[in-house]
Scaffold this active site. Structure first.
Site, PDB file in Angstrom:
ATOM      1  N   GLU A   1      69.133  24.516  56.898  1.00  0.00           N
ATOM      2  CA  GLU A   1      70.021  23.569  57.587  1.00  0.00           C
ATOM      3  C   GLU A   1      69.374  22.969  58.828  1.00  0.00           C
ATOM      4  O   GLU A   1      69.646  21.826  59.185  1.00  0.00           O
ATOM      5  CB  GLU A   1      71.347  24.248  57.965  1.00  0.00           C
ATOM      6  CG  GLU A   1      72.242  24.569  56.778  1.00  0.00           C
ATOM      7  CD  GLU A   1      71.943  25.906  56.134  1.00  0.00           C
ATOM      8  OE1 GLU A   1      70.928  26.548  56.513  1.00  0.00           O
ATOM      9  OE2 GLU A   1      72.711  26.334  55.257  1.00  0.00           O
TER      10      GLU A   1
ATOM     11  N   MET B   1      49.603  26.067  73.409  1.00  0.00           N
ATOM     12  CA  MET B   1      50.161  25.645  74.689  1.00  0.00           C
ATOM     13  C   MET B   1      50.474  26.845  75.580  1.00  0.00           C
ATOM     14  O   MET B   1      50.202  26.838  76.779  1.00  0.00           O
ATOM     15  CB  MET B   1      51.432  24.821  74.452  1.00  0.00           C
ATOM     16  CG  MET B   1      52.038  24.292  75.723  1.00  0.00           C
ATOM     17  SD  MET B   1      50.889  23.247  76.582  1.00  0.00           S
ATOM     18  CE  MET B   1      51.459  21.657  76.023  1.00  0.00           C
TER      19      MET B   1
ATOM     20  N   PHE C   1      85.332  35.635  56.575  1.00  0.00           N
ATOM     21  CA  PHE C   1      83.962  35.555  56.073  1.00  0.00           C
ATOM     22  C   PHE C   1      83.379  34.177  56.391  1.00  0.00           C
ATOM     23  O   PHE C   1      84.002  33.158  56.110  1.00  0.00           O
ATOM     24  CB  PHE C   1      83.957  35.805  54.554  1.00  0.00           C
ATOM     25  CG  PHE C   1      82.590  35.679  53.941  1.00  0.00           C
ATOM     26  CD1 PHE C   1      81.572  36.556  54.293  1.00  0.00           C
ATOM     27  CD2 PHE C   1      82.319  34.671  53.019  1.00  0.00           C
ATOM     28  CE1 PHE C   1      80.300  36.434  53.733  1.00  0.00           C
ATOM     29  CE2 PHE C   1      81.057  34.541  52.449  1.00  0.00           C
ATOM     30  CZ  PHE C   1      80.046  35.425  52.810  1.00  0.00           C
ATOM     31  N   GLN C   2      82.213  34.151  56.975  1.00  0.00           N
ATOM     32  CA  GLN C   2      81.515  32.919  57.376  1.00  0.00           C
ATOM     33  C   GLN C   2      82.338  32.047  58.317  1.00  0.00           C
ATOM     34  O   GLN C   2      82.230  30.831  58.302  1.00  0.00           O
ATOM     35  CB  GLN C   2      81.058  32.133  56.149  1.00  0.00           C
ATOM     36  CG  GLN C   2      80.029  32.917  55.355  1.00  0.00           C
ATOM     37  CD  GLN C   2      79.284  32.108  54.319  1.00  0.00           C
ATOM     38  OE1 GLN C   2      79.807  31.148  53.774  1.00  0.00           O
ATOM     39  NE2 GLN C   2      78.053  32.517  54.036  1.00  0.00           N
TER      40      GLN C   2
ATOM     41  N   LYS D   1      88.272  23.958  54.970  1.00  0.00           N
ATOM     42  CA  LYS D   1      88.224  23.738  53.525  1.00  0.00           C
ATOM     43  C   LYS D   1      89.546  23.191  52.979  1.00  0.00           C
ATOM     44  O   LYS D   1      89.547  22.334  52.099  1.00  0.00           O
ATOM     45  CB  LYS D   1      87.877  25.058  52.828  1.00  0.00           C
ATOM     46  CG  LYS D   1      87.553  24.891  51.360  1.00  0.00           C
ATOM     47  CD  LYS D   1      86.960  26.162  50.763  1.00  0.00           C
ATOM     48  CE  LYS D   1      86.540  25.918  49.329  1.00  0.00           C
ATOM     49  NZ  LYS D   1      85.924  27.112  48.731  1.00  0.00           N
TER      50      LYS D   1
HETATM   51  C1  LIG Z   1      61.357  27.153  68.699  1.00  0.00           C
HETATM   52  C2  LIG Z   1      60.394  27.316  69.825  1.00  0.00           C
HETATM   53  N1  LIG Z   1      59.986  28.562  70.173  1.00  0.00           N
HETATM   54  C3  LIG Z   1      59.110  28.715  71.183  1.00  0.00           C
HETATM   55  C4  LIG Z   1      58.639  27.636  71.879  1.00  0.00           C
HETATM   56  C5  LIG Z   1      57.664  27.837  73.043  1.00  0.00           C
HETATM   57  N2  LIG Z   1      56.359  27.193  72.729  1.00  0.00           N
HETATM   58  C6  LIG Z   1      56.052  25.974  73.207  1.00  0.00           C
HETATM   59  S1  LIG Z   1      54.548  25.439  72.665  1.00  0.00           S
HETATM   60  C7  LIG Z   1      54.290  26.872  71.821  1.00  0.00           C
HETATM   61  C8  LIG Z   1      53.022  27.080  71.055  1.00  0.00           C
HETATM   62  C9  LIG Z   1      52.917  26.202  69.866  1.00  0.00           C
HETATM   63  O1  LIG Z   1      51.813  26.608  69.105  1.00  0.00           O
HETATM   64  P1  LIG Z   1      51.257  25.709  67.955  1.00  0.00           P
HETATM   65  O2  LIG Z   1      52.355  25.201  67.110  1.00  0.00           O
HETATM   66  O3  LIG Z   1      50.190  26.465  67.245  1.00  0.00           O
HETATM   67  O4  LIG Z   1      50.660  24.443  68.698  1.00  0.00           O
HETATM   68  P2  LIG Z   1      49.427  24.324  69.733  1.00  0.00           P
HETATM   69  O5  LIG Z   1      50.004  24.455  71.113  1.00  0.00           O
HETATM   70  O6  LIG Z   1      48.457  25.385  69.411  1.00  0.00           O
HETATM   71  O7  LIG Z   1      48.918  22.950  69.493  1.00  0.00           O
HETATM   72  C10 LIG Z   1      55.370  27.746  71.973  1.00  0.00           C
HETATM   73  C11 LIG Z   1      55.446  29.089  71.388  1.00  0.00           C
HETATM   74  C12 LIG Z   1      59.113  26.375  71.489  1.00  0.00           C
HETATM   75  N3  LIG Z   1      58.740  25.257  72.116  1.00  0.00           N
HETATM   76  N4  LIG Z   1      59.957  26.235  70.450  1.00  0.00           N
END
Ligand SMILES: Cc1ncc(C[n+]2csc(CCOP(=O)(O)OP(=O)(O)O)c2C)c(N)n1
Lengths: 156, 544
Positions: B50, B454, B112-113, B162
């Protein structure tokens, strides 16, 4: 002016969950509501909500703008020059002096409104700070329960 | 017309000229799915999660400017969709999301749900409804579409029990929407606009700071005209990429590490402290939210610009800004966006530039979240608005792939590319199945650094290289993953291989993954340390 007390009135459509939308704006941002009153505006599909809160000008401005953004909100007033009233009721054991209680309530725009077998109920309606004074003064009569209504306000 | 609530949903979608619904069925929404089965007016795309349905609707909405529609069931179906609602809310994307709910008689019984869906969606939607009577459905659905697309756009959630979808009532969709309490301001205040133009005409160093509202209000052409006429240089926020062409000499390369709001301003007291600010925004709550505006103008930026044009033509003398343009040209020369090639490993920035060279305007670009996202915003040569689809406000990993599916559905003639990371892609990898089933040949380019890059970068710079839980050395074989779903995969380590893979992927009529092995320790620059000021912007970083 940091964290001054503010009174905000919000005119909203009478519809389900409108109150949670308003309250959610405060709680979601970590702002406290000191008091809140709601009642329908006669002969209309709107209600008036009066909220007393505390915050800096900046915060209050943000809150008012966010309140405005809510779809069922018609108007938001952030009051400057207003008449503000609150009511309070106290339940007092019957062994205290009726005359003294009546006189005290009278000084704050109130009176004894109910006398039961064990307790009586006195009410006052006045400016919130004066209601506070009354509740201080009434302590010596050992009140068993106190209820405050929260403020209602109108612009002068 | 006397029809069931479920039929009303279909009729309303038809009346709103919806051509595609992204969704996932379940018990509480089955009445509506039964009617979807019987109709031929719009397509339903079954995503495999979803969250992906809502992100796909966002991608579709971003690419078209129309309202995206998603449909989900109660309980877990709804909660899975919440991330999408929140994402659309933060980025002002117009959506209508319809969810099933347990029958009215069971609401409040922990059935439920059952979950209090409107309670959950309230803070992350522009508006929401729990429909308790089928007679209200036509009005509610019409309002939902209207609210989603007008004013500051955003997601609207409609929760339908529903028994309400089974209930028969009168369907009349002809009434115009009239909301006494919702009248978005669209025209700017004429006096304020006059003062703003006077301020610009008197300024020495004016700068256009272009935000995402320009894209959503369709004002990019006007902005181009305005900047050309006045010769005022511009920066684009992250969300506004493509407003000006990448090669427009008036465009200054992107600000800051994360070109947007609090992360662009850094320390607020230091942000452009000698400047006078004119802030145009459709949302009064955004004006002066973080930085004080001297000339606040509430209105649709398209209308405001139309109002400004004749005044600007009269009063603004472009020659006046020539020295300022010179200074900026120098700054661009001194601090160009750049990277250095070293060793054999591919640089992620090169990959992005290369996609730009090979496909340019022919591609729509979505991203996930992380370093790859920032590099894409910096290095891709965007040439038109709506070419760039990325999660700016919420920063949702897992957004890119499903969004790219929605983009492909909206704009099938162009190549739909999702630039992603080895972390993010795994957050909605199941959408390979949707892509195969509905022939939506999205190209996923993984800039694979074996890291949550990042976060790793911040750990390197601010946590003394303690790379806590960010090492992704253990990885699936992405080529096989793609193949397992019926797509095509490539593993790429050289420039030649990348060119060949991209060329092949563009020609293939099936979803692909190009797994590009890139330099592991590359950092995104420039960056503004959290809470720091732009004055202290980090332009380079050398590994010691
Ligand atoms: C759903 C979610 N969980 C955690 C984060 C925190 N977060 C921001 S950037 C990142 C790393 C992303 O890694 P990747 O997809 O390998 O991209 P890269 O930075 O290596 O290009 C994380 C964990 C987020 N933005 N979104």
């Amino acid at each position: 002016m940091e964290n001054a007390r503010r009174v905000i009135s919000v005119i909203v459509l009478n519809e389900a969950s409108v109150l949670s939308r308003i309250v959610g704006l405060f709680s979601g941002r970590g702002y406290n509501i000191e008091s809140l009153t709601v009642a329908p505006i006669p002969d209309s599909k709107y209600s008036r909500i009066t909220i007393v809160t505390a915050g800096s000008l900046r915060v209050i401005e943000q809150i008012t703008k966010q309140l405005h953004k809510l779809i069922p909100v018609l108007k938001v007033y952030e009051h400057a020059d207003l008449v503000e009233k609150e009511m309070a009721m106290v339940k007092i054991p019957m062994n205290e002096s009726l005359g003294d209680i009546e006189a005290l309530a009278h000084a704050y725009n109130g009176r004894i409104v109910n006398v039961g077998s064990d307790t009586l109920i006195a009410m006052v309606a006045d400016e919130p700070s004066r209601v506070g004074h009354f509740l201080e003064a009434i302590k010596r009569f050992h009140p068993k329960e106190i209820v405050r209504s929260g403020s209602v306000a109108l612009e002068r | 017309m006397q029809i069931s609530g479920a039929q009303m949903v279909i009729e309303a979608l038809i009346a709103e000229e919806v051509e595609v619904v992204f969704g996932y069925p379940g018990g509480a929404i089955m009445n509506v799915y039964d009617e979807i089965y019987k109709q031929r007016s719009f397509q339903h795309i079954l995503t495999r999660h979803e969250q992906a349905a809502v992100h796909a609707a966002e991608g579709y909405a971003k690419a078209t400017g129309k309202v995206g529609v998603a449909m989900i069931t109660s309980g877990p179906g709804f909660t899975n969709g919440v991330t999408g609602l929140a994402d659309a809310y933060m980025d002002s994307i117009p959506l209508v999301v319809i969810s099933g709910q347990v029958p009215m008689s069971l609401i409040g019984t922990d059935a439920f749900q059952e979950i209090d869906a409107v309670g959950i969606s309230r803070p992350c939607t522009k508006h929401n409804y729990l429909v308790t009577d089928a007679a209200d459905l036509p009005r509610v659905l019409k309002e939902a579409f209207y609210i989603a697309r007008t004013g500051r756009p955003g997601p609207v959630h409609v929760d339908i029990p529903k028994d309400v979808t089974a209930q028969i009532a009168t369907f009349d969709y002809s009434k115009e929407v009239e909301l006494e309490t919702y009248k978005p301001t669209t025209k700017g205040n004429a006096r304020q606009i006059k003062k703003a133009i006077e301020a610009i005409a008197a300024a020495k160093r004016p700068l256009l700071y272009l935000g995402g509202g320009i894209v959503s209000s369709g004002a990019a052409d006007l902005v181009r005209e305005f900047s050309k006429m006045t010769q005022i240089p511009a920066v684009e926020t992250f969300m506004a990429r493509g407003t000006l062409r990448f090669d427009d000499p008036l465009l200054i390369s992107m600000l800051g590490m994360h070109g947007f709001d609090d992360r662009v301003t850094g320390k607020l007291s230091e942000f452009a402290k000698n400047a006078q600010i004119i802030h145009v925004d459709i949302d009064p709550a955004s004006v002066s939210k973080l930085v004080h505006a001297h000339y606040p103008i509430v209105g649709d930026v398209k209308n405001v610009l139309e109002q400004m044009m004749p005044l600007a033509k009269e009063q603004i003398d472009p020659v006046r800004y020539a020295p300022w343009l010179n200074t900026i040209a120098n700054f661009n020369k001194l601090h160009p966006l750049s990277y250095t090639e070293e060793g054999d490993r591919l640089k992620p920035q090169w990959v992005i530039e290369r996609i730009g060279q090979l496909l340019g305007d022919k591609a729509n670009i979505s991203t996930d979240v992380g370093q790859h996202q920032m590099w894409t915003a910096q290095f891709y040569p965007f040439s038109r608005p709506r070419q760039w689809v990325s999660s700016g406000g919420l920063g949702t990993m897992g957004f890119g792939f499903p969004a790219a599916l929605g983009v492909k559905r909206a704009d099938p003639e162009r190549v739909s590319i999702n630039i992603t990371g080895d972390g993010s892609i795994l957050m909605n990898i199941q959408e390979l199945m949707t892509a195969v089933e509905y022939k939506l040949p999205v190209i996923n380019v993984i800039l694979n650094n074996n890291f949550l890059g990042m976060v790793r970068q911040w750990q390197t710079l601010f946590y003394d290289k303690r790379h806590s839980q960010t090492d992704l050395s253990i990885q699936p074989d992405f080529v096989k993953v793609a193949e397992a779903f019926g797509g095509v995969g490539y593993r790429v380590t050289t420039k030649e291989e990348f060119d060949a893979a991209l060329k092949d992927a563009v020609e293939k009529n099936v979803v692909t993954i190009i797994d590009v092995v890139v330099n592991r320790f590359e950092n995104v620059l420039p960056m503004v340390p959290a809470g720091g000021s732009l004055f202290n912007m980090m332009l380079e970083y050398k590994e010691k």
